[in-house]
Design a protein around this motif. Structure first.
Motif, mmCIF file in Angstrom:
data_model
loop_
_atom_site.group_PDB
_atom_site.id
_atom_site.type_symbol
_atom_site.label_atom_id
_atom_site.label_comp_id
_atom_site.label_asym_id
_atom_site.label_seq_id
_atom_site.Cartn_x
_atom_site.Cartn_y
_atom_site.Cartn_z
ATOM 1 N N SER A 524 1.183 -1.580 0.003
ATOM 2 C CA SER A 524 0.122 -0.245 0.354
ATOM 3 C C SER A 524 0.792 1.140 0.277
ATOM 4 O O SER A 524 0.815 2.217 -0.809
ATOM 5 C CB SER A 524 -1.317 -0.159 1.505
ATOM 6 O OG SER A 524 -0.213 -0.056 2.536
ATOM 7 N N GLY A 554 -7.163 0.490 8.883
ATOM 8 C CA GLY A 554 -7.610 -0.112 7.353
ATOM 9 C C GLY A 554 -6.011 0.104 6.874
ATOM 10 O O GLY A 554 -4.943 0.173 8.017
ATOM 11 N N HIS A 582 -12.191 4.549 1.598
ATOM 12 C CA HIS A 582 -11.119 3.871 1.989
ATOM 13 C C HIS A 582 -10.125 2.784 1.987
ATOM 14 O O HIS A 582 -10.644 2.105 2.683
ATOM 15 C CB HIS A 582 -10.453 4.627 3.425
ATOM 16 C CG HIS A 582 -9.020 4.316 4.043
ATOM 17 N ND1 HIS A 582 -8.305 5.518 3.787
ATOM 18 C CD2 HIS A 582 -8.388 3.551 5.378
ATOM 19 C CE1 HIS A 582 -7.656 4.979 4.793
ATOM 20 N NE2 HIS A 582 -7.806 3.822 5.567
ATOM 21 N N ASP A 583 -9.823 2.088 0.580
ATOM 22 C CA ASP A 583 -9.277 0.877 0.178
ATOM 23 C C ASP A 583 -8.503 0.884 -1.350
ATOM 24 O O ASP A 583 -8.406 1.807 -2.294
ATOM 25 C CB ASP A 583 -10.709 0.104 0.445
ATOM 26 C CG ASP A 583 -11.927 0.928 -0.727
ATOM 27 O OD1 ASP A 583 -11.372 1.314 -1.297
ATOM 28 O OD2 ASP A 583 -12.595 0.003 -0.957
#
Length: 752
Positions: A524, A554, A582-583
């Motif tokens: 990420s 998350g 939010h991913d």
């Protein structure tokens, strides 16, 4: 005494002979009576005796007459005659049923009971002793049999009481040590033994596989040397010896010849006999009870003749055999109780480990806390190795004894990279199965040591057993957990190994999950770093700063973005936006949106045109999420500023210490039904600061968004600076905390 008068006259001859008989000594009446009769002077000299007494003695009457009565008695009888019988006669005048032993002519003794009367003359002077003697052999035999029966009854009652106490005490015993204490104390008291020991038979040791191990469980008054020599004397026939039942080992010449070391140990402990009692349960040999017999240090007189062989009574053998069986059953119950308690402890240990693993945040902390837990409750040494992309690392080494922790640390820092292929941890990882070294000897240490110092360290740790369990998840080797017990701890059991395997499985799952999480975080971060634009370009007349903070819940990627793009001519394009969510999907949508935005800037459209084109072309882009965005263009030289919004919060203008929102009218957000956007135009004064942000800066679960806007204005006004970097840091410090529910994109620029 009344007499019957004669029927004839004085001259009648028959009556004259009767008078003469009546006047004679009464001894003539008992000449052939079934008792002995004698008369003696006061000094004991016999002056008259009947035939019965002489036949008892086996001597003629002329030999008995003139002999002192006390000379016919045994040695004890003579003493008694002089010290008791004679004084009693003089004081009382008569004695009854005095037990004496007469010495026959052949030297044998005849038990008798004597009655005696002292006769005095007219002046009261003792003159004659008349005695009647009864043969008492049958009576003595009866009395002895009676005493023997009484003694046997008392001994039987004592044995029964001993057995009752043993059973009662064993019923209250909850540990193996309690059983040992009861059996040793009670059996020692029952046999009046010098010492006793309960010795358990254990699994054969590595160095002597053919000889079962012996472990003294409880011992009192018995030298360890005697037990060692007893085991050595049994040797490989120990199992056979245990099957022979209750038996005695007597200190005699054959023993001195056959087993001189054992005989010497018995002599040094002043023992004369060892009684060996098997301890069994359901036909299984659990151990032996050893009773040591001998003269105690306070025994001044021994009633046993020297070298007299002593044999156990059948009742004693039965008692000891019963005690052995009771001990075996009690040991089994105690072991079952202890196993149940240990199982509860193991379950508690695994539960504690699961709780600990659930609380830890990262792999280093996890393995450290697991190692601490292991040395506190399961083993003495815990070493955890993890297989990383770079190499095999050892993040955790713990020892129960702090004084030996430096030795374990030396194994970590010096010998980890150079472990031999025969090391249990290497074998466990290579084979993918547990390696259990139940008994560690010096040969094993020399085989796995890589150098002399390594061998010294392992010897100093006094390792007794080693268990290496691989950390395996879905066939992938993540590392190995190695446990070791030293010689001060009881040997590791199969149940301990099973607990170690369950703990290793839990640890492996947590490590695998943490590694996947770390990979996701790194991915990420890489993704976010590649999706966000590079640092803003240097623009003459402008000072610029940007900040991006991901939410703390998350994944570390989101849909917020910012951009600063030089446009054809002297203008620059500004943008901030927020994709819903939010991913990873939000992040991908954000990357596409920023790319489309930059592509639209090729022909130099204004902010309002950018919004209109994005709204019109949104269905064609196939983007999966809606988004808010604010676009602006700024001429640094003139300060001319144009702004259009698609559902995004308006920017803040800070000028001369006062902060206010610019009155930008938002159009619907991107992805919503489109409508014409309105463009705000104005001038950014020299020294003024423009703040573009996403709603993560002002949103809060505990307050309305209008309160967030007010706090933003207050924080901006109180900053006391127009420097973009300082202002960014101030706003983030005032408006955010350690935990953030949403991403934050912040773009601040000041016209110089």
């Amino acid at each position: 005494m009344a007499e019957v008068p004669p029927t004839g006259g004085p001259g009648n001859e028959p009556w004259g002979r009767l008078d003469r008989l009546l006047d004679e000594d009464p001894a003539e009446l008992y000449e052939n009576a079934p008792m002995g009769y004698l008369s003696a002077t006061t000094d004991g000299r016999i002056v008259k005796v009947n035939r019965t007494f002489c036949s008892w003695l086996g001597r003629p009457a002329d030999e008995v007459l003139g002999t002192r009565f006390q000379e016919l008695l045994s040695t004890g009888g003579r003493v008694y005659y002089e010290t008791h019988l004679t004084p009693l006669l003089r004081m009382q005048g008569a004695v009854r049923e005095i037990a004496l032993d007469l010495v026959r002519a052949d030297g044998t003794l005849l038990s008798c009971l004597a009655n005696a009367v002292l006769l005095r003359d007219d002046e009261g002077t003792p003159a004659l002793v008349r005695a009647t003697v009864f043969e008492a052999t049958a009576r003595r035999r009866y009395e002895r049999e009676l005493l023997t029966a009484q003694r046997l009854a008392e001994e039987s009652e004592l044995r029964s009481l001993t057995l009752q106490r043993v059973v009662s005490d064993l019923a209250a015993a909850t540990s193996v040590e309690d059983v040992g204490s009861v059996i040793v104390e009670r059996s020692r008291a029952a046999m009046d033994a010098r010492g006793a020991a309960l010795v358990l038979v254990e699994r054969a040791r590595h160095e002597t596989p053919d000889v079962p191990g012996l472990r003294p469980l409880w011992s009192e008054g018995l030298s360890p040397d005697v037990l060692l020599e007893l085991r050595a004397a049994a040797g490989g026939r120990l199992a056979v010896e245990l099957e022979r039942g209750v038996r005695s080992i007597v200190l005699d010449d054959p023993l001195r010849t056959a087993q001189p070391a054992l005989a010497a140990a018995m002599v040094s402990s002043a023992l004369t006999e060892l009684v060996i009692v098997p301890v069994t349960a359901d036909g299984r040999r659990l151990g032996v009870l050893v009773l040591a017999l001998g003269e105690g240090p306070g025994d001044l007189i021994s009633l046993q003749e020297p070298e007299e062989p002593r044999s156990l009574a059948a009742a004693d053998v039965d008692l000891l055999w019963t005690i052995g069986r009771q001990a075996g059953q009690a040991l089994e119950r105690a072991r079952l109780h202890e196993q149940t308690a240990r199982q509860a402890e193991r379950a508690s240990f695994l539960l504690e480990a699961a709780r600990l693993l659930a609380e830890t945040a990262d792999v280093p902390e996890t393995v450290e806390r697991v190692a601490e837990l292991v040395v506190g409750r399961l083993a003495d040494l815990c070493v955890i190795d993890l297989d990383t992309d770079e190499a095999l690392t050892r993040p955790a080494v713990r020892h129960r004894d702090p004084a030996r922790l430096h030795l374990a640390e030396e194994l970590r820092t010096r010998h980890l990279p150079r472990r031999s292929s025969g090391h249990p941890s290497v074998q466990a990882m290579r084979r993918g199965s547990t390696e259990w070294i139940a008994s560690v000897d010096d040969e094993f240490l020399r085989r796995i040591a890589v150098d002399d110092r390594h061998l010294e360290v392992m010897r100093a740790l006094e390792l007794a057993a080693v268990v290496a369990v691989p950390l395996t998840v879905e066939g992938r080797q993540l590392g190995v957990m190695t446990l070791a017990a030293d010689r001060s701890r009881e040997p590791l059991t199969a149940a301990d190994v099973e607990v170690a395997e369950q703990l290793a499985l839990q640890l492996a799952l947590v490590v695998a999950k943490a590694q996947r999480f770390d990979l996701a975080v790194r991915t990420s971060h890489v993704l976010q770093d590649n999706l966000l634009p590079p640092a803003p370009p240097a623009v003459e007349g402008l000072a610029t700063a940007v900040r991006y903070l991901a939410a703390t819940r998350g994944v570390d990627v989101g849909g917020d973005f910012y951009d600063v793009v030089p446009l054809p001519g002297e203008e620059i394009g500004l943008a901030v936006g927020d994709v819903v969510g939010h991913d990873i999907t939000a992040a991908a949508t954000m990357g596409q949106l920023r790319s489309v935005y930059r592509a639209l800037l090729a022909d130099g459209p204004g902010p309002c045109a950018v919004v209109d084109r994005l709204q019109t072309g949104w269905p064609l882009l196939g983007l999966q999420r809606m988004a808010t965005a604010l676009f602006a263009s700024l001429d640094p030289s003139s300060g001319a500023l144009r702004i259009a919004s698609a559902g995004h919060p308006p920017p803040v203008l800070l000028h001369e210490g006062r902060a206010a929102f610019l009155p930008v009218r938002p159009a619907p957000m991107l992805g919503a039904p489109p409508s014409a956007a309105t463009e705000w135009t104005g001038v950014l004064p020299v020294g003024a600061t423009l703040i573009l942000f996403t709603d993560g800066l002002v949103e809060s679960h505990s307050a309305d968004i209008d309160e967030g806007f007010d706090r933003l204005l207050a924080a901006t006004s109180s900053a006391g600076t127009s420097d973009p970097d300082a202002l960014c840091d101030h706003l983030l410090a005032e408006l955010t905390g350690a935990h953030r529910a949403d991403d934050i994109a912040l773009l601040v620029l000041t016209r110089r």
